[in-house]
Design a protein around this motif. Structure first.
Motif, PDB file in Angstrom:
ATOM      1  N   ALA A  54     -36.327  -1.998  67.574  1.00  0.00           N
ATOM      2  CA  ALA A  54     -36.437  -1.160  68.768  1.00  0.00           C
ATOM      3  C   ALA A  54     -37.856  -0.615  68.864  1.00  0.00           C
ATOM      4  CB  ALA A  54     -35.389  -0.053  68.712  1.00  0.00           C
ATOM      5  N   TYR A  55     -37.987   0.609  69.289  1.00  0.00           N
ATOM      6  CA  TYR A  55     -39.320   1.159  69.590  1.00  0.00           C
ATOM      7  C   TYR A  55     -39.985   1.861  68.414  1.00  0.00           C
ATOM      8  CZ  TYR A  55     -35.531   4.354  70.692  1.00  0.00           C
ATOM      9  OH  TYR A  55     -34.355   5.038  70.642  1.00  0.00           O
ATOM     10  N   ARG A  56     -39.280   2.067  67.294  1.00  0.00           N
ATOM     11  CA  ARG A  56     -39.891   2.685  66.108  1.00  0.00           C
ATOM     12  C   ARG A  56     -40.427   1.547  65.237  1.00  0.00           C
ATOM     13  NH1 ARG A  56     -38.711   7.857  65.419  1.00  0.00           N
ATOM     14  NH2 ARG A  56     -36.706   7.627  66.499  1.00  0.00           N
ATOM     15  N   ASP A  57     -41.503   0.923  65.714  1.00  0.00           N
ATOM     16  CA  ASP A  57     -41.866  -0.405  65.208  1.00  0.00           C
ATOM     17  C   ASP A  57     -43.196  -0.514  64.472  1.00  0.00           C
ATOM     18  OD1 ASP A  57     -43.442   0.086  67.419  1.00  0.00           O
ATOM     19  OD2 ASP A  57     -43.019  -1.805  68.428  1.00  0.00           O
TER      20      ASP A  57
ATOM     21  N   TYR B 224     -40.782 -10.153  66.472  1.00  0.00           N
ATOM     22  CA  TYR B 224     -40.572 -10.277  67.915  1.00  0.00           C
ATOM     23  C   TYR B 224     -40.403  -8.932  68.619  1.00  0.00           C
ATOM     24  CZ  TYR B 224     -40.201 -15.290  67.231  1.00  0.00           C
ATOM     25  OH  TYR B 224     -40.483 -16.611  66.932  1.00  0.00           O
ATOM     26  N   GLY B 225     -41.041  -7.895  68.078  1.00  0.00           N
ATOM     27  CA  GLY B 225     -41.070  -6.609  68.779  1.00  0.00           C
ATOM     28  C   GLY B 225     -40.047  -5.637  68.258  1.00  0.00           C
ATOM     29  N   GLY B 226     -40.322  -4.439  68.627  1.00  0.00           N
ATOM     30  CA  GLY B 226     -40.895  -3.663  69.653  1.00  0.00           C
ATOM     31  C   GLY B 226     -40.185  -3.757  70.979  1.00  0.00           C
ATOM     32  N   HIS B 227     -38.981  -3.048  71.180  1.00  0.00           N
ATOM     33  CA  HIS B 227     -38.290  -3.059  72.472  1.00  0.00           C
ATOM     34  C   HIS B 227     -37.855  -1.648  72.858  1.00  0.00           C
ATOM     35  CE1 HIS B 227     -38.001  -7.471  72.836  1.00  0.00           C
ATOM     36  NE2 HIS B 227     -38.092  -7.393  71.520  1.00  0.00           N
ATOM     37  N   GLY B 228     -38.083  -1.299  74.133  1.00  0.00           N
ATOM     38  CA  GLY B 228     -37.835   0.064  74.585  1.00  0.00           C
ATOM     39  C   GLY B 228     -36.439   0.344  75.093  1.00  0.00           C
TER      40      GLY B 228
END
Length: 394
Positions: free
Chosen positions: A120-123, A166-170
């Motif tokens: 997720a966003y804590r990347d 592959y991320g990093g998703h908000g």
């Protein structure tokens, strides 16, 4: 708080640090750096419809030193990010990972760069563990050209495809179906690798998670769903949001393990076990019992829904860096001064990376129109009045 029972309800901390194999207590210099140490995890694994792995974990002095340095570097990066945000050099959303470093480091120790990770966003720290550089991390955080996403993703959208990140998703929980899709591609291509899809306890009630898990189970995909349970979804405690906060059991027909996510060796052991399992049998859920020291994001002080005593208690009893420090000292691998010297080196490394990232220019305005449309179709972009041609893609 229930979070403080980990050490108190089990053996004393000193007994946890003793080696399971006999070892003479002499200083382990470079010739001993590859010597095998067998250490017991802080607490037993809890399991759901599967036999848990052994608590005895093999490691080496050099590996423990690497864990210490890696986690210290991540901790310092996140503390520096806090300062940069307050100085308004980092804008937008920013979610820090300090306290959870053992998950990133332990997971990486059990896999290869051919295995995939999506989160997720804590990347920030996952990106670093996958081989990303400090300069590209800070440049991205500050929206600069040399960032890992060319300054256009910011804190929540780090990527490193060449290392399987592959991320990093908000969007909360949206990365889990994508992670299952990565696992589908791996099985379809007969790659003999796995995909880790990370999410928080706040995303654990998402319907898309269960839909993706059902598909993964039907097709026996090599997907490992990792719930980083830091006990608060934004400002909501897990027990207020979930009727059943035993997230490792949530898969019903899918096996699960609960892991002390503040113990890097336990994380390594669980991820190694999970990788071997899913390649033969299909998906598994790992619940990492961890804790974040900062608030949910930089806009959250993190002290309105939990006490300062709770946070300091976790730091004293379960901090992942301090646990490794104590292991290193107990096994006479390095002296306290050497560990402090490493922390000084890490501080300088972070400071130098920030200075270099600041030199990177902001993205050109034309970057606003890239990575949106497929090239080769003559796409043109006009101003609001449709009279001025702003840019044309090749």
């Amino acid at each position: 708080m229930a979070l403080l029972h980990r050490v108190n309800n089990s053996k004393s901390l000193s007994s946890l640090l003793r080696p399971l194999t006999s070892a003479t207590h002499h200083r382990l210099f470079s010739s001993d750096s590859s010597k095998t140490l067998t250490i017991e995890t802080s607490i037993p694994f809890k399991s759901h419809i599967i036999e848990p792995p052994s608590r005895s974990v093999d490691t080496t002095p050099s590996e423990l030193m690497d864990y210490f340095r890696s986690m210290a570097l991540m901790r310092r990066m996140e503390i520096a990010s806090d300062s940069l945000y307050k100085a308004k050099l980092i804008r937008g959303f920013c979610h820090l990972y300090d306290g959870q470093e053992a998950v990133a480091v332990g997971m990486e120790a059990a896999i290869t760069k051919k295995d995939n990770i999506i989160t997720a966003y804590r990347d920030h720290c996952i990106y670093l563990s996958r081989g990303g550089s400090l300069v590209s991390a800070f440049a991205e955080l500050m929206g600069r050209q040399d960032g890992c996403s060319r300054g256009k993703g910011g804190s929540m959208h780090f990527y490193k495809k060449d290392s399987g990140f592959y991320g990093g998703h908000g969007i909360v929980g949206a990365q889990v179906p994508l992670g299952v899709g990565l696992a589908f591609a791996q099985k379809y291509n007969k790659e003999d690798t796995v995909s880790f899809a990370l999410y928080g306890d706040g995303a654990a009630n998402q319907g898309q998670l269960f839909e993706a898990l059902n598909m993964a189970a039907l097709w026996d995909l090599p997907a490992i769903l990792v719930c980083e349970n830091n006990h608060y979804g934004m400002g909501t405690a897990e027990w207020r949001a979930a009727k059943s906060p035993a997230y490792y059991k949530r898969g019903d027909y899918v096996p699960g393990l609960k892991v002390d996510g503040m113990d890097v060796l336990a994380v390594k052991q669980a991820c190694k076990f999970a990788k071997e399992y899913v390649l033969k049998n299909g998906p598994i859920i790992l619940e990492m019992d961890t804790y974040r020291y900062h608030g949910h994001s930089m806009s959250d002080p993190g002290s309105t829904y939990r006490t300062r005593d709770e946070i300091s208690g976790i730091r004293q009893e379960r901090d992942p860096i301090e646990r490794v420090r104590k292991l290193i000292l107990a096994h006479d691998i390095a002296a306290e001064k050497e560990l402090k010297d490493i922390e000084k080196e890490v501080r300088k490394e972070v400071d130098d990376a920030i200075a270099k990232a600041k030199e990177s220019p902001m993205p050109d305005n034309s970057e606003l129109f890239t990575n949106i449309y497929v090239k080769g179709y003559g796409v043109e972009s006009f101003g609001a009045d449709r009279k001025v041609l702003r840019t044309a893609l090749p």
